[in-house]
Design an enzyme around this catalytic site. Structure first.
Site: not given
Length: 308
Positions: A75-76
Site C-alpha cells: 500500500c505504500q
C-alpha cells in the site's frame, strides 16, 4: 473454507482468518524479513514469489483449489505515509492480484488496503477485471470498532462468485462495536504507563497519547522522544517525565498479535516496519467471521432441502 494468502506480510491477515475458522493452506510473499516471521508462526508453507509473474502464480495456486484468495497488495504508493505515486511499481500489484483471482477463480476473494486506495486508478482497474465474475462488497472499516485498540481505517473489497454487489454490507456493519476499544481496555493491568509517545509525521500533530483512548494508527517507525520535543496543544499530558514510547511488543499487541507471536530480534527498524505494515489480527478476524457466517447462511437452506 480453504484459503491462500497473497502478499502475506508477517501474517496478520492469515492469523485473523484462521481465528475466524478459515483454513489457510499456503501463503506467498516476496519480502524476506516478512517470510522469516511468517515461517516462525505458521505450520503451512510460505513461498517466496514475485506475484507480478501472474501466469506462474496462477499455475502455482490453482492446484490448491482454494475457496478464498486473500491478500493486501503493498500500500505504500496509496498511503498518506508514502509518496502517493502509483507509477512507482507497487500499485500494479493490485492489478496483478485481480488477474490472479480471475485466473484461479475461487468462490471468494478478499482484498485489503489503505482507505485512500479507493481513489486510485489501479483499484478501479482491479474492480473492472473482477466485475464480470464476482458480486462485490466494498467497505472501509475502522479497526477500533472491530476489537482492535487503535484508530485505523482500512479498505476491504470482498467478492463472491454469482452474488449481487453489496451482498455482505449489512453483515459487516451489524457486528461493529458501539465505541472504539481503548488501549487500557485491551491491555488491562499489562501496561505500566498511562501516557506514551507516538512519533508524528509532523510536529503540527500531537505525539503524546493516553492509554484511556484508542491508539493512533500504528506506523512503521518507533522513535524515542526527542530531547527538544515541544509540547503540542493536543498532547495528553505536559509532564514528559511520565511519558515513554511503546515497546516493540506493545506495538505488536496493539496490532492484536497475540503475546506468544514470535518476532526476530536482528533488525529493530525492519521489525517495527513489519508491525506497522501488518493487518491487525482482530480486524482480519472480524471480516473473516462475517464471511464465514454468510457462507453458513447460504448453505443452510441447501442442507435443509437435502434432509426433506
Amino acid at each position: 473454507m480453504r484459503a491462500v494468502d497473497l502478499f502475506s506480510g508477517c501474517g496478520g491477515l492469515s492469523k485473523g482468518l484462521m481465528n475466524a475458522g478459515v483454513d489457510v493452506v499456503a501463503a506467498f510473499e516476496y519480502w524476506e524479513p516478512a517470510i522469516q516471521v511468517y515461517e516462525k508462526n505458521f505450520h503451512h508453507p510460505v513461498t517466496r514469489f514475485d506475484l507480478r509473474e501472474v501466469d506462474q502464480a496462477i499455475d502455482a495456486i490453482a492446484p490448491m483449489r482454494p475457496d478464498l484468495i486473500a491478500g493486501g497488495p503493498p500500500c505504500q504508493d496509496f498511503s498518506s505515509a508514502g509518496k502517493r505515486d502509483e507509477n512507482l511499481g507497487r500499485a500494479d500489484l493490485t492489478i496483478c492480484y485481480a488477474k490472479i483471482v480471475e485466473g484461479v477463480r475461487p468462490d471468494w476473494f478478499l482484498m485489503e488496503n489503505v482507505e485512500r486506495a479507493v481513489k486510485s486508478k489501479a483499484f478501479g482497474q482491479a474492480k473492472e477485471i473482477l466485475a464480470p465474475w464476482y458480486g462485490m462488497t466494498q467497505i472501509v472499516l475502522d479497526a477500533g470498532f472491530c476489537g482492535v485498540p487503535q484508530k485505523r481505517k482500512r479498505l476491504f473489497l470482498i467478492g463472491k462468485l454469482g452474488e449481487e454487489d453489496g451482498f455482505l454490507q449489512a453483515d459487516l456493519s451489524a457486528g461493529l462495536s458501539d465505541e472504539r476499544l481503548t488501549v487500557k481496555e485491551y491491555f488491562g493491568q499489562n501496561i505500566d504507563t498511562n501516557f506514551y509517545y507516538r512519533h508524528p509525521r509532523s510536529y503540527l500533530r500531537r505525539a503524546i497519547f493516553s492509554v484511556d483512548e484508542p491508539s493512533a494508527t500504528i506506523r512503521g517507525v518507533n522513535r524515542p522522544i526527542p530531547p527538544d520535543y515541544q509540547l503540542h496543544d493536543g498532547d495528553a499530558t505536559a509532564d514528559l517525565e511520565i511519558v515513554r514510547p511503546l515497546t516493540t511488543e506493545e506495538r505488536a499487541q496493539i496490532q492484536t498479535f497475540p503475546p506468544g507471536f514470535l518476532w526476530p530480534h536482528s533488525n529493530k527498524a525492519t521489525l517495527e516496519q513489519l508491525i506497522g505494515n501488518a493487518v491487525p489480527v482482530k480486524l482480519a478476524e472480524y471480516v473473516g467471521a462475517q464471511m464465514m457466517g454468510y457462507q453458513k447462511k447460504i448453505k443452510a437452506p441447501v442442507a435443509m432441502q437435502k434432509t426433506r
